[in-house]
Design a protein around this motif. Structure first.
Motif, PDB file in Angstrom:
ATOM      1  N   VAL A 110      46.650  51.512  51.413  1.00 50.32           N
ATOM      2  CA  VAL A 110      46.271  52.212  50.188  1.00 50.32           C
ATOM      3  C   VAL A 110      46.260  51.223  49.032  1.00 50.32           C
ATOM      4  CG1 VAL A 110      46.865  54.056  48.573  1.00 50.32           C
ATOM      5  CG2 VAL A 110      47.255  54.370  51.025  1.00 50.32           C
ATOM      6  N   THR A 111      45.194  51.215  48.252  1.00 50.82           N
ATOM      7  CA  THR A 111      45.098  50.308  47.115  1.00 50.82           C
ATOM      8  C   THR A 111      44.759  51.085  45.850  1.00 50.82           C
ATOM      9  OG1 THR A 111      42.744  49.884  47.479  1.00 50.82           O
ATOM     10  CG2 THR A 111      44.305  48.397  48.563  1.00 50.82           C
ATOM     11  N   ILE A 112      45.085  50.499  44.713  1.00 44.84           N
ATOM     12  CA  ILE A 112      44.637  51.033  43.437  1.00 44.84           C
ATOM     13  C   ILE A 112      43.884  49.942  42.700  1.00 44.84           C
ATOM     14  CG2 ILE A 112      46.537  52.677  43.255  1.00 44.84           C
ATOM     15  CD1 ILE A 112      47.753  50.827  41.119  1.00 44.84           C
ATOM     16  N   GLN A 113      42.993  50.365  41.825  1.00 44.31           N
ATOM     17  CA  GLN A 113      42.214  49.409  41.044  1.00 44.31           C
ATOM     18  C   GLN A 113      42.917  49.118  39.722  1.00 44.31           C
ATOM     19  OE1 GLN A 113      38.203  50.758  40.497  1.00 44.31           O
ATOM     20  NE2 GLN A 113      37.747  50.832  42.688  1.00 44.31           N
ATOM     21  N   ILE A 114      43.069  47.837  39.408  1.00 44.23           N
ATOM     22  CA  ILE A 114      43.683  47.413  38.151  1.00 44.23           C
ATOM     23  C   ILE A 114      42.763  46.402  37.479  1.00 44.23           C
ATOM     24  CG2 ILE A 114      45.615  46.167  37.104  1.00 44.23           C
ATOM     25  CD1 ILE A 114      47.421  47.266  39.261  1.00 44.23           C
ATOM     26  N   ARG A 115      42.439  46.646  36.225  1.00 41.57           N
ATOM     27  CA  ARG A 115      41.600  45.703  35.481  1.00 41.57           C
ATOM     28  C   ARG A 115      42.479  44.549  34.985  1.00 41.57           C
ATOM     29  NH1 ARG A 115      36.662  45.656  33.382  1.00 41.57           N
ATOM     30  NH2 ARG A 115      36.325  47.846  33.969  1.00 41.57           N
ATOM     31  N   ASP A 116      42.096  43.341  35.353  1.00 41.22           N
ATOM     32  CA  ASP A 116      42.882  42.161  35.007  1.00 41.22           C
ATOM     33  C   ASP A 116      41.957  41.048  34.524  1.00 41.22           C
ATOM     34  OD1 ASP A 116      45.130  40.422  34.838  1.00 41.22           O
ATOM     35  OD2 ASP A 116      44.617  39.600  36.808  1.00 41.22           O
ATOM     36  N   LYS A 117      42.024  40.749  33.226  1.00 41.98           N
ATOM     37  CA  LYS A 117      41.238  39.668  32.622  1.00 41.98           C
ATOM     38  C   LYS A 117      39.739  39.828  32.895  1.00 41.98           C
ATOM     39  CE  LYS A 117      45.093  36.417  32.910  1.00 41.98           C
ATOM     40  NZ  LYS A 117      45.610  35.137  33.466  1.00 41.98           N
ATOM     41  N   GLY A 118      39.270  41.068  32.732  1.00 41.49           N
ATOM     42  CA  GLY A 118      37.844  41.326  32.882  1.00 41.49           C
ATOM     43  C   GLY A 118      37.391  41.595  34.301  1.00 41.49           C
ATOM     44  N   PHE A 119      38.309  41.486  35.270  1.00 47.26           N
ATOM     45  CA  PHE A 119      37.967  41.730  36.665  1.00 47.26           C
ATOM     46  C   PHE A 119      38.740  42.945  37.185  1.00 47.26           C
ATOM     47  CE2 PHE A 119      36.984  37.291  36.013  1.00 47.26           C
ATOM     48  CZ  PHE A 119      35.799  37.110  36.711  1.00 47.26           C
ATOM     49  N   ILE A 120      38.189  43.604  38.189  1.00 43.51           N
ATOM     50  CA  ILE A 120      38.873  44.704  38.847  1.00 43.51           C
ATOM     51  C   ILE A 120      39.586  44.149  40.080  1.00 43.51           C
ATOM     52  CG2 ILE A 120      38.646  46.896  40.052  1.00 43.51           C
ATOM     53  CD1 ILE A 120      38.136  47.134  37.104  1.00 43.51           C
ATOM     54  N   SER A 121      40.900  44.261  40.093  1.00 39.34           N
ATOM     55  CA  SER A 121      41.684  43.814  41.238  1.00 39.34           C
ATOM     56  C   SER A 121      42.097  45.017  42.076  1.00 39.34           C
ATOM     57  CB  SER A 121      42.935  43.068  40.771  1.00 39.34           C
ATOM     58  OG  SER A 121      42.607  41.908  40.040  1.00 39.34           O
ATOM     59  N   LEU A 122      42.011  44.880  43.394  1.00 39.51           N
ATOM     60  CA  LEU A 122      42.476  45.914  44.311  1.00 39.51           C
ATOM     61  C   LEU A 122      43.881  45.544  44.761  1.00 39.51           C
ATOM     62  CD1 LEU A 122      39.269  46.524  46.477  1.00 39.51           C
ATOM     63  CD2 LEU A 122      40.145  47.888  44.583  1.00 39.51           C
ATOM     64  N   ILE A 123      44.857  46.330  44.332  1.00 39.82           N
ATOM     65  CA  ILE A 123      46.268  46.031  44.600  1.00 39.82           C
ATOM     66  C   ILE A 123      46.824  46.996  45.639  1.00 39.82           C
ATOM     67  CG2 ILE A 123      48.540  45.720  43.567  1.00 39.82           C
ATOM     68  CD1 ILE A 123      46.370  43.849  42.475  1.00 39.82           C
ATOM     69  N   PRO A 124      47.293  46.501  46.782  1.00 36.95           N
ATOM     70  CA  PRO A 124      47.950  47.395  47.745  1.00 36.95           C
ATOM     71  C   PRO A 124      49.184  48.037  47.098  1.00 36.95           C
ATOM     72  CG  PRO A 124      47.473  45.252  48.724  1.00 36.95           C
ATOM     73  CD  PRO A 124      47.243  45.107  47.253  1.00 36.95           C
ATOM     74  N   VAL A 125      49.326  49.330  47.241  1.00 42.13           N
ATOM     75  CA  VAL A 125      50.461  49.994  46.596  1.00 42.13           C
ATOM     76  C   VAL A 125      51.785  49.513  47.178  1.00 42.13           C
ATOM     77  CG1 VAL A 125      49.124  52.035  45.994  1.00 42.13           C
ATOM     78  CG2 VAL A 125      50.366  51.989  48.157  1.00 42.13           C
ATOM     79  N   SER A 126      51.757  49.035  48.408  1.00 43.28           N
ATOM     80  CA  SER A 126      52.988  48.525  49.009  1.00 43.28           C
ATOM     81  C   SER A 126      53.473  47.251  48.325  1.00 43.28           C
ATOM     82  CB  SER A 126      52.783  48.261  50.504  1.00 43.28           C
ATOM     83  OG  SER A 126      51.738  47.327  50.707  1.00 43.28           O
ATOM     84  N   ASP A 127      52.583  46.581  47.565  1.00 44.89           N
ATOM     85  CA  ASP A 127      52.965  45.367  46.835  1.00 44.89           C
ATOM     86  C   ASP A 127      53.639  45.687  45.504  1.00 44.89           C
ATOM     87  OD1 ASP A 127      51.938  43.822  48.826  1.00 44.89           O
ATOM     88  OD2 ASP A 127      50.213  43.066  47.702  1.00 44.89           O
TER      89      ASP A 127
END
Length: 242
Positions: A138-155
């Motif tokens: 499972v991932t969530i999208q996080i905007r970081d420095k103009g880019f969309i990062s896909l972050i695993p929720v387990s992280d």
């Protein structure tokens, strides 16, 4: 699943205040009390609710069972009925709602506590079974420095409120997003993330230890809300306790 925001619907004012006090002593925070269906329905539409405790015979056009059915059309939250009625017709209607708990009046503090903890546990298991993919996928999208990062929720280790922003601490780096903590909480699996304090949301799988005031994730100590210790013990067990 968090129990910071409990809504109680009970049309007997003295009993409602008594139940509210008991819930407070058990570590549950009651955010609103209603004696009617309309007020409760409007509040739940506009606010995040972690647990709904309902009397069956309440004021308004809908009784507690009809109110629960209406709420379930819009949102899935743990629902517990407390009532003096046990007639077959009532029970059949309750079964159709599939509540997470049912408690007959009069009840003791201990029976209320047991019912609520079992109900929350049942709800948590039910929600976990509804997840079709593994948690680490499972991932969530996080905007970081103009880019969309896909972050695993387990992280994600934990998240901290910072005004209108939220700081997300992961195993690899820290992100600052322009969302309040409540909005982030709504995006994350309730079976994994727990609101232990008004300013902190934590990954339960990452908790190393805890006591009555703090929990520890790696080298960070995070405060827990007053009275939340018993809830942590019931959800996590004793194996990570200090």
């Amino acid at each position: 699943m968090i129990v910071n925001n409990v809504v109680l619907v009970e049309d007997e004012n003295d009993l409602a205040q008594n139940i509210k006090e008991i819930l407070g002593s058990l570590g549950f925070y009651v955010s609103a009390v209603f004696d009617n269906s309309l007020g409760a329905l409007e509040f739940i539409k506009l606010n995040k609710v972690d647990l709904l405790i309902l009397d069956i015979m309440i004021n308004g056009d809908m009784d507690g069972i009809s109110l629960a059915m209406e709420i379930k059309k819009k949102i899935d939250i743990p629902i517990v009925f407390i009532t003096a009625y046990s007639e077959n017709e009532i029970i059949k209607r309750v079964i159709d709602v599939s509540p997470d708990g049912y408690l007959l009046k009069p009840f003791t503090k201990e029976s209320l506590k047991t019912t609520l903890l079992l109900s929350l546990s049942n709800y948590k298991k039910r929600k976990s079974n509804e997840v079709d993919i593994k948690n680490d996928e499972v991932t969530i999208q996080i905007r970081d420095k103009g880019f969309i990062s896909l972050i695993p929720v387990s992280d994600i280790l934990y998240a901290q409120a910072d005004g209108l922003y939220t700081k997300i601490i992961t195993t690899k780096k820290t992100f600052m997003i322009r969302d309040i903590l409540k909005d982030l909480e709504a995006r994350l699996p309730a079976s994994i993330f727990l609101r232990v304090h008004k300013s902190y949301l934590v990954n339960m799988n990452c908790i190393d230890s805890f006591n009555g005031k703090l929990l520890q994730i790696k080298d960070v100590q995070i405060p827990i809300r007053r009275g939340f210790y018993k809830i942590l013990r019931s959800l996590l067990g004793n194996h990570v306790e200090n």
